[in-house]
Design a protein around this motif. Structure first.
Motif, mmCIF file in Angstrom:
data_model
loop_
_atom_site.group_PDB
_atom_site.id
_atom_site.type_symbol
_atom_site.label_atom_id
_atom_site.label_comp_id
_atom_site.label_asym_id
_atom_site.label_seq_id
_atom_site.Cartn_x
_atom_site.Cartn_y
_atom_site.Cartn_z
ATOM 1 N N ARG A 169 0.930 -1.140 -0.158
ATOM 2 C CA ARG A 169 -0.144 -0.055 -0.009
ATOM 3 C C ARG A 169 0.837 1.300 0.072
ATOM 4 N NH1 ARG A 169 -5.054 -0.708 4.270
ATOM 5 N NH2 ARG A 169 -5.749 1.156 2.965
ATOM 6 N N LEU A 194 -6.183 -4.398 -1.693
ATOM 7 C CA LEU A 194 -6.874 -4.961 -0.719
ATOM 8 C C LEU A 194 -8.188 -6.135 -1.192
ATOM 9 C CD1 LEU A 194 -7.479 -1.394 0.786
ATOM 10 C CD2 LEU A 194 -6.104 -3.455 1.857
ATOM 11 N N ARG A 199 -9.506 -8.144 1.823
ATOM 12 C CA ARG A 199 -9.524 -7.133 2.833
ATOM 13 C C ARG A 199 -10.706 -6.234 2.757
ATOM 14 N NH1 ARG A 199 -4.514 -7.361 5.836
ATOM 15 N NH2 ARG A 199 -4.956 -5.376 6.904
ATOM 16 N N ASP A 201 -13.402 -4.704 4.015
ATOM 17 C CA ASP A 201 -13.703 -3.462 4.855
ATOM 18 C C ASP A 201 -12.655 -2.463 4.364
ATOM 19 O OD1 ASP A 201 -15.737 -5.024 6.037
ATOM 20 O OD2 ASP A 201 -14.753 -4.965 8.054
ATOM 21 N N GLU A 202 -11.669 -2.622 4.425
ATOM 22 C CA GLU A 202 -10.353 -1.475 3.936
ATOM 23 C C GLU A 202 -10.598 -1.431 2.483
ATOM 24 O OE1 GLU A 202 -6.453 -2.296 5.815
ATOM 25 O OE2 GLU A 202 -7.651 -4.182 6.475
ATOM 26 N N GLU A 205 -13.408 1.270 2.226
ATOM 27 C CA GLU A 205 -13.221 2.528 2.697
ATOM 28 C C GLU A 205 -12.414 3.206 1.843
ATOM 29 O OE1 GLU A 205 -11.149 2.131 6.566
ATOM 30 O OE2 GLU A 205 -12.797 1.389 7.565
ATOM 31 N N VAL A 206 -11.530 2.539 1.096
ATOM 32 C CA VAL A 206 -10.625 3.278 0.182
ATOM 33 C C VAL A 206 -11.415 3.646 -1.069
ATOM 34 C CG1 VAL A 206 -8.684 2.883 -1.772
ATOM 35 C CG2 VAL A 206 -8.459 2.115 0.766
#
Length: 257
Positions: A169, A194, A199, A201-202, A205-206
């Motif tokens: 990242r 992600l 991943r 959830d992350e 969010e991004v």
């Protein structure tokens, strides 16, 4: 061909009469690839390389096709042949006739971009084999600043697949922004990392932050909807997809999803 089935018989008749025509054979192969008729496209490209074994461009397309079909060994062989033929300008003559106003600089640029594409694909071949060191070695050959973000994204994917997500990242975030769309592309690349390691959830969010920064971007909203589905948030998925359709009513993928 996409609109009239009879068109293909015209093309094939021409190739039967003039089997050595590289212009039509390569164009035919590309249309077959676009229609996902990969076996037929492979046959046409292999015939092109048999007819003109020292002509470089068909090998690049053939390598891309084998890579698409997850056939690393023939992909690597075709791409290595392309690189060998383009190592000197003498082996880099294009199959397709150049326009009247093309010059040597334009030909050199085409060959240079083709070699970059070959290195990127060879990195993918190595990645498919799990040879991350070889993949990095191919990426290290690319010095074109215009492809810097693409190269960094590929390096980040290699790191993520080795469990080094934080480094991956950071690598994407540190990539330079030279073009107007690079900031958006970096956010998409980070979300892709992600998603690669589930991943969700992350990633959501991004993509959410990206959608705020670039509002009403149908591609960002669609990607966020797909992540919402993975999270089991079908209500949010539906809301996002309806927004995509509102912005772009002809988005077939959103309607289907």
């Amino acid at each position: 061909m996409a609109k009239r089935e009879a068109a293909e018989s015209v093309v094939r008749a021409h190739l039967d009469a003039a089997p050595g025509d590289p212009l039509v054979r390569l164009a035919y192969a590309r249309v077959l690839m676009g229609a996902q008729r990969f076996v037929d496209a492979t046959a046409q490209l292999e015939r092109a390389t048999q007819d003109r074994p020292d002509d470089a461009p068909p090998y690049l397309t053939l390598g891309a096709l084998h890579l698409e079909m997850r056939q690393p060994a023939p992909a690597e062989a075709a791409l290595q042949r392309y690189l060998a033929l383009t190592a000197s300008q003498g082996g880099a003559a294009p199959s397709l006739p150049a326009a009247a106003d093309d010059d040597d600089d334009a030909d050199d640029d085409r060959v240079g971009q083709g070699r970059v594409q070959a290195w990127l694909m060879l990195a993918q071949v190595a990645e498919q084999r799990g040879d991350f060191a070889a993949a990095e070695a191919w990426l290290a050959r690319i010095e074109d600043p215009k492809r810097a973000l693409e190269v960094q994204s590929r390096r980040a994917t290699l790191l993520a697949r080795q469990g080094r997500l934080a480094e991956a990242r950071a690598l994407v975030r540190q990539a330079p922004e030279r073009e107007s769309g690079d900031a958006r592309a970096k956010l998409m690349a980070e979300a892709g990392l992600l998603r690669e390691v589930k991943r969700w959830d992350e990633a959501f969010e991004v993509l959410g932050a990206a959608a705020q920064r670039f509002p009403d971007d149908p591609d960002l909203l669609y990607e966020q909807a797909m992540v919402a589905e993975k999270m089991g948030r079908t209500d949010e998925m539906e809301r996002l997809l309806r927004r995509v359709i509102e912005i772009k009513p002809d988005n077939a993928h959103a309607h289907n999803a």
